[in-house]
Motif scaffolding. Structure first.
Motif, PDB file in Angstrom:
ATOM      1  N   GLU A  35       0.834  -1.217   0.000  1.00 22.24           N
ATOM      2  CA  GLU A  35       0.000   0.000   0.000  1.00 22.24           C
ATOM      3  C   GLU A  35       0.869   1.266   0.000  1.00 22.24           C
ATOM      4  O   GLU A  35       1.602   1.506  -0.959  1.00 22.24           O
ATOM      5  CB  GLU A  35      -0.978  -0.050   1.191  1.00 22.24           C
ATOM      6  CG  GLU A  35      -2.179   0.894   1.060  1.00 22.24           C
ATOM      7  CD  GLU A  35      -2.583   1.536   2.391  1.00 22.24           C
ATOM      8  OE1 GLU A  35      -1.792   1.553   3.337  1.00 22.24           O
ATOM      9  OE2 GLU A  35      -3.722   2.059   2.483  1.00 22.24           O
ATOM     10  N   ASP A  36       0.871   2.012   1.090  1.00 18.23           N
ATOM     11  CA  ASP A  36       1.425   3.372   1.037  1.00 18.23           C
ATOM     12  C   ASP A  36       2.944   3.464   0.883  1.00 18.23           C
ATOM     13  O   ASP A  36       3.448   4.517   0.485  1.00 18.23           O
ATOM     14  CB  ASP A  36       0.982   4.161   2.280  1.00 18.23           C
ATOM     15  CG  ASP A  36      -0.464   4.617   2.150  1.00 18.23           C
ATOM     16  OD1 ASP A  36      -1.074   4.376   1.085  1.00 18.23           O
ATOM     17  OD2 ASP A  36      -0.992   5.208   3.117  1.00 18.23           O
ATOM     18  N   ARG A  69       0.368  -6.282   3.644  1.00 16.92           N
ATOM     19  CA  ARG A  69      -0.634  -5.218   3.628  1.00 16.92           C
ATOM     20  C   ARG A  69      -1.010  -4.979   2.167  1.00 16.92           C
ATOM     21  O   ARG A  69      -0.192  -4.496   1.388  1.00 16.92           O
ATOM     22  CB  ARG A  69      -0.114  -3.932   4.276  1.00 16.92           C
ATOM     23  CG  ARG A  69      -1.202  -2.836   4.231  1.00 16.92           C
ATOM     24  CD  ARG A  69      -0.892  -1.650   5.123  1.00 16.92           C
ATOM     25  NE  ARG A  69       0.120  -0.769   4.586  1.00 16.92           N
ATOM     26  CZ  ARG A  69       0.363   0.462   5.059  1.00 16.92           C
ATOM     27  NH1 ARG A  69      -0.333   0.936   6.084  1.00 16.92           N
ATOM     28  NH2 ARG A  69       1.299   1.211   4.547  1.00 16.92           N
ATOM     29  N   GLU A 132      -8.119   2.912  10.775  1.00 18.97           N
ATOM     30  CA  GLU A 132      -7.425   4.151  10.397  1.00 18.97           C
ATOM     31  C   GLU A 132      -8.384   5.321  10.239  1.00 18.97           C
ATOM     32  O   GLU A 132      -8.064   6.287   9.538  1.00 18.97           O
ATOM     33  CB  GLU A 132      -6.670   3.958   9.069  1.00 18.97           C
ATOM     34  CG  GLU A 132      -5.944   2.641   8.920  1.00 18.97           C
ATOM     35  CD  GLU A 132      -4.864   2.645   7.845  1.00 18.97           C
ATOM     36  OE1 GLU A 132      -4.284   3.691   7.570  1.00 18.97           O
ATOM     37  OE2 GLU A 132      -4.607   1.567   7.273  1.00 18.97           O
ATOM     38  N   ASP A 159      -3.273   7.962   9.242  1.00 24.17           N
ATOM     39  CA  ASP A 159      -4.539   8.235   8.572  1.00 24.17           C
ATOM     40  C   ASP A 159      -5.641   8.577   9.570  1.00 24.17           C
ATOM     41  O   ASP A 159      -6.482   9.433   9.304  1.00 24.17           O
ATOM     42  CB  ASP A 159      -4.944   7.039   7.695  1.00 24.17           C
ATOM     43  CG  ASP A 159      -4.169   7.039   6.388  1.00 24.17           C
ATOM     44  OD1 ASP A 159      -4.274   8.028   5.639  1.00 24.17           O
ATOM     45  OD2 ASP A 159      -3.430   6.075   6.135  1.00 24.17           O
TER      46      ASP A 159
HETATM   47 MG    MG Z   1      -2.453   4.378   6.652  1.00 27.36          MG
END
Ligand code: MG
Ligand code: ACO
Ligand code: OAA
Length: 293
Positions: A35-36, A69, A132, A159
């Motif tokens: 993800e991020d 994730r 989040e 987040d």
């Molecule tokens: Mg996050």
């Protein structure tokens, strides 16, 4: 014996060097991130790298739980991530941005279909929900109880605090969310992970935060740097004094039982059921983690 889940180390799924060597750091769980920590243009190559790493099985052979994730299922990458990592035999899928039990049910339906397609035991792929958002915190109990696959829930502060229109400070801003997530985990009888501590050069601040979350009752923390692992494991290990005291309590309880006493005292303090249960837990933890240095 219960699995220890103190440390869950994030590792960018696009970093081939980190993927192939990080078992040496011995976290309790390793989390390959799609993800991020991965840029949009590297999403597909990172997924391939993570799949190759999972197939090698080196982390699992070292007793390290593998977690991926994935991207959220409402992004163009989420479903491809689930397809790839479940087929590659990941232990746990970490779902980011979990706002409700419905988000988990959606993921679970895909996982169950894939398990059936590949002949993997249905239910064997586990889930961790990352909470989040304000909605996620408010729905934490139903998220934690949404499926028997759920082994833990994790609070994700970056987040969450954006959603709450505030930022990291002295910890007051996380107090409600920490308590809510922890209570939800305890109701569901699963583990609870605290937030990432992002200043990797501030050991003192990290250890202050670890002391707080350990006292609250969290099982452990999501981490972003291997240097944080040993600090965390050591802080979570009971001291030799704790272990000796726990043993005295257990011995006194056994003695009391022999004499037919319901309640006994040790050095003037009453020992009853909950105290004995806690003492046994301390002894068990010391067996698994060693004692604090
Ligand atoms: Mg996050
Ligand atoms: C908000 C969120 O979503 S947070 C989750 C997503 N974020 C991440 O996954 C970030 C993971 N962490 C990192 O990438 C890095 O630790 C950074 C960028 C924060 C700092 O990097 P650096 O300044 O290079 O860290 P540092 O100097 O401590 O690195 C020392 C060694 O540890 C390795 N290392 C650093 N972080 C990690 C990690 N997370 N996993 C495995 N190895 C790591 C480095 O590659 C380096 O190895 P080497 O000595 O063989 O070269
Ligand atoms: O999931 C985590 O621990 C990190 C994260 O994404 C956040 O804090 O927003």
């Amino acid at each position: 014996m219960k699995k220890l889940r103190r440390s869950m180390l994030f590792l960018p799924g696009s970093n081939a060097a980190m993927l192939s060597t990080s078992f040496v750091y011995q976290p309790d769980s390793i989390m390959f991130d799609l993800e991020d920590a991965v840029s949009i243009k590297e999403k597909d190559s990172a997924r391939l790298l993570v799949v190759q790493t999972l197939k090698l099985g080196i982390y699992q052979k070292m007793g390290i739980e593998t977690v991926v994730r994935i991207n959220a299922l409402d992004t163009p990458f989420g479903l491809d991530d689930v397809e790839a990592v479940v087929r590659a035999g990941v232990d746990v899928v970490r779902l980011p941005m979990t706002h409700s039990a419905e988000d988990v049910h959606q993921l679970e339906a895909h996982i169950e279909r894939i398990e059936n397609e590949i002949g993997r035991k249905v239910g064997s792929t586990k889930i961790i929900a990352a909470i989040e958002s304000a909605a996620g915190v408010v729905n934490a109990v139903s998220i934690a109880q949404s499926t028997p696959r759920m082994i833990a829930i994790a609070l994700a502060a970056f987040d969450y605090l954006v959603d709450m229109q505030t930022e990291r400070g002295d910890g007051t801003e996380l107090f409600y969310a920490r308590c809510a997530v922890l209570h939800a985990a305890r109701v569901a009888k699963i583990d609870a992970f605290d937030v990432v501590y992002s200043n990797i050069n501030d050991d003192e601040g990290f250890l202050r935060e670890v002391k707080l979350i350990k006292q609250l009752g969290f099982n452990g923390k999501s981490l972003i740097n291997p240097r944080q692992i040993e600090l965390l494991h050591n802080a979570y290990a009971p001291t030799q004094k704790d272990v000796d005291h726990a043993q005295e309590i257990v011995d006194a309880a056994i003695e009391g039982e022999k004499k037919g006493l319901g309640v006994v005292s040790l050095n003037g303090k009453m020992i009853d059921g909950p105290i004995i249960t806690r003492a046994k837990a301390v002894i068990e933890l010391a067996k698994m983690s060693g004692v604090r240095r």
